[in-house]
Design an enzyme around this catalytic site. Sequence first.
Site, PDB file in Angstrom:
ATOM      1  N   GLU A   1      57.110   6.090  14.558  1.00  0.00           N
ATOM      2  CA  GLU A   1      57.241   4.706  14.239  1.00  0.00           C
ATOM      3  C   GLU A   1      55.771   4.066  13.802  1.00  0.00           C
ATOM      4  O   GLU A   1      55.532   3.309  14.490  1.00  0.00           O
ATOM      5  CB  GLU A   1      58.041   3.836  14.873  1.00  0.00           C
ATOM      6  CG  GLU A   1      59.581   4.472  15.027  1.00  0.00           C
ATOM      7  CD  GLU A   1      60.584   3.288  15.918  1.00  0.00           C
ATOM      8  OE1 GLU A   1      60.008   2.679  16.950  1.00  0.00           O
ATOM      9  OE2 GLU A   1      61.780   3.410  15.613  1.00  0.00           O
TER      10      GLU A   1
ATOM     11  N   GLU B   1      66.102   9.504  14.610  1.00  0.00           N
ATOM     12  CA  GLU B   1      66.380   8.504  15.705  1.00  0.00           C
ATOM     13  C   GLU B   1      67.507   7.510  15.054  1.00  0.00           C
ATOM     14  O   GLU B   1      67.547   7.195  14.030  1.00  0.00           O
ATOM     15  CB  GLU B   1      65.401   7.523  15.952  1.00  0.00           C
ATOM     16  CG  GLU B   1      64.527   8.061  17.252  1.00  0.00           C
ATOM     17  CD  GLU B   1      63.595   7.151  17.832  1.00  0.00           C
ATOM     18  OE1 GLU B   1      63.853   5.770  17.751  1.00  0.00           O
ATOM     19  OE2 GLU B   1      62.475   7.380  17.862  1.00  0.00           O
TER      20      GLU B   1
END
Length: 502
Positions: A190, A386
């Site tokens: 991320e 995810e």
Amino acid sequence: MKSYFPKDFLWGGAIAANQAEGAWNVGGKGLSVADVAKYKPETDVKDYVSQWHVSPEQIEEAMATDDDVFFPKRHGIDFYHRYEEDLALFKEMGMKSLRISIAWTRLFPNGDEQMPNEEGIAYYHRLFKAMRKNQIEPIVTLSHYEMPLYLVNTYDGWVSRAVVEMFTRYAETCFKEYSQYVNYWLTFNEIDSVFRHPFTTVGVVEEKYPDKKSAEEAIYQALHHQFIASSIATKLAKRIDAANQIGCMMTRTLAYPLTSNPEDVLLAQQHNRENYFYADVQVFGEYPQFVKNYWIENGIHVEMAPGDEEILKLYTVDFVSFSYYMSMIKSVDEDHMEKVGGNLVTSVKNPYLDISEWGWQIDPIGLRISLIDMYDRYRLPLFIVESGIGSLDELVDGKIHDDYRIEYFRNHFKEVNEAIKSGVEVMGYTTWGCIDIVSASTSQMTKRYGFIYVDLDDLGKGSYNRFKKDSFNWYQTVIETNGESLYEEIQTEKVEKTTAHS
Ligand code: BG6
């Protein structure tokens, strides 16, 4: 509808070292930024800013204590010692892949050593061998919120150019040691979250900067260094083993306009454009003009070394991976509207969507929209690395009836299938926290994502025993049938309903 999932679809699960391994001071491991993340029961769990923030006082307090009750990432779920048992369960579930991260501090405890720590090296050899023995494809993140704390304290984290070299030494070590087991690598988890929680991602302690602007400038500088480090790592990975595939990793925070008011549409577009900026750099190999303009307008100076632009251009990623939990709404009247929480972002409430117990808006169709949008933009294979629902699961007589999780994944998987049918190339789907782990943002254990329950509470009490939830068998069937069961289930339900009404 039938399943369009390709035969080699990488069904799997995902965890991160700092939330699962524990063993924070074992085998020569150094302190990482995650080891100073405090569990704050007194703070609202939906208040992401306070939950994530780590102050200089907190760092000092953490460094002076061995406590792992209020620093739960230090014990995680003890995956470090229990990985064999956990891999056996993953294999039983049929998982084809497992996304893990390597703890940088196991290999380079302070980060600036010249030579790696042999005990750390040996641990990941054992882990990867065990994964291969269980026919589980490793998907490996090099940096998942766990940089060495020493680099934060001594070098100001990623703001310092010196950290690029330290990271690439670590990455090179990983490629040399583990390319024999690993084909898929992600550089930074991320990477877009640098502004949402700078301490955990780039080691920026905001209090060290005199004002907001200089902190923002420091974060951009640190981000630039991560982009460069990621490109150099890509170059090294290919040089060491041409079969290595490198992905970038972004949080997809899809924004919708609240209304057809062009101002709302514009706001949503701006949000999405900013969300894509990071992957844009890693896929196209250059900064978008709107970011450069922003720097000029706001007097932000980012120091670039000679050759940086060339490095970015030459070593771009092979695939785009992302996390997806929720969507959000943008409106010009935002201040007067009801808000919900989210994965580090708050949003106007969407009346068409349900929310999780932590206030995240559940939006399976948003996943399809994102897949189509991202594929049209990048024309590269996509990987959902995810996604999941955090909930308060209840263990009763050794059982956990988590039909809400089954519902969540059934709906999300079906939207992925639709995206594939429409022509999007999707490599796989590794569900987040396939076994319960410590929450990244709140450090809670009771915010559970897994198909496997771990008997542990927020204060670290419990047996650490593992229990299969109802979703375990359900996911097993989905994988076994490569998604066909998603549609058979619906047919069964329809037949049952028809029978019930007739
Ligand atoms: C992602 C992170 O943003 O969200 C994970 O990459 C994290 O590390 C996941 O665990 C879920 O967030 P949380 O705060 O519920 O654990």
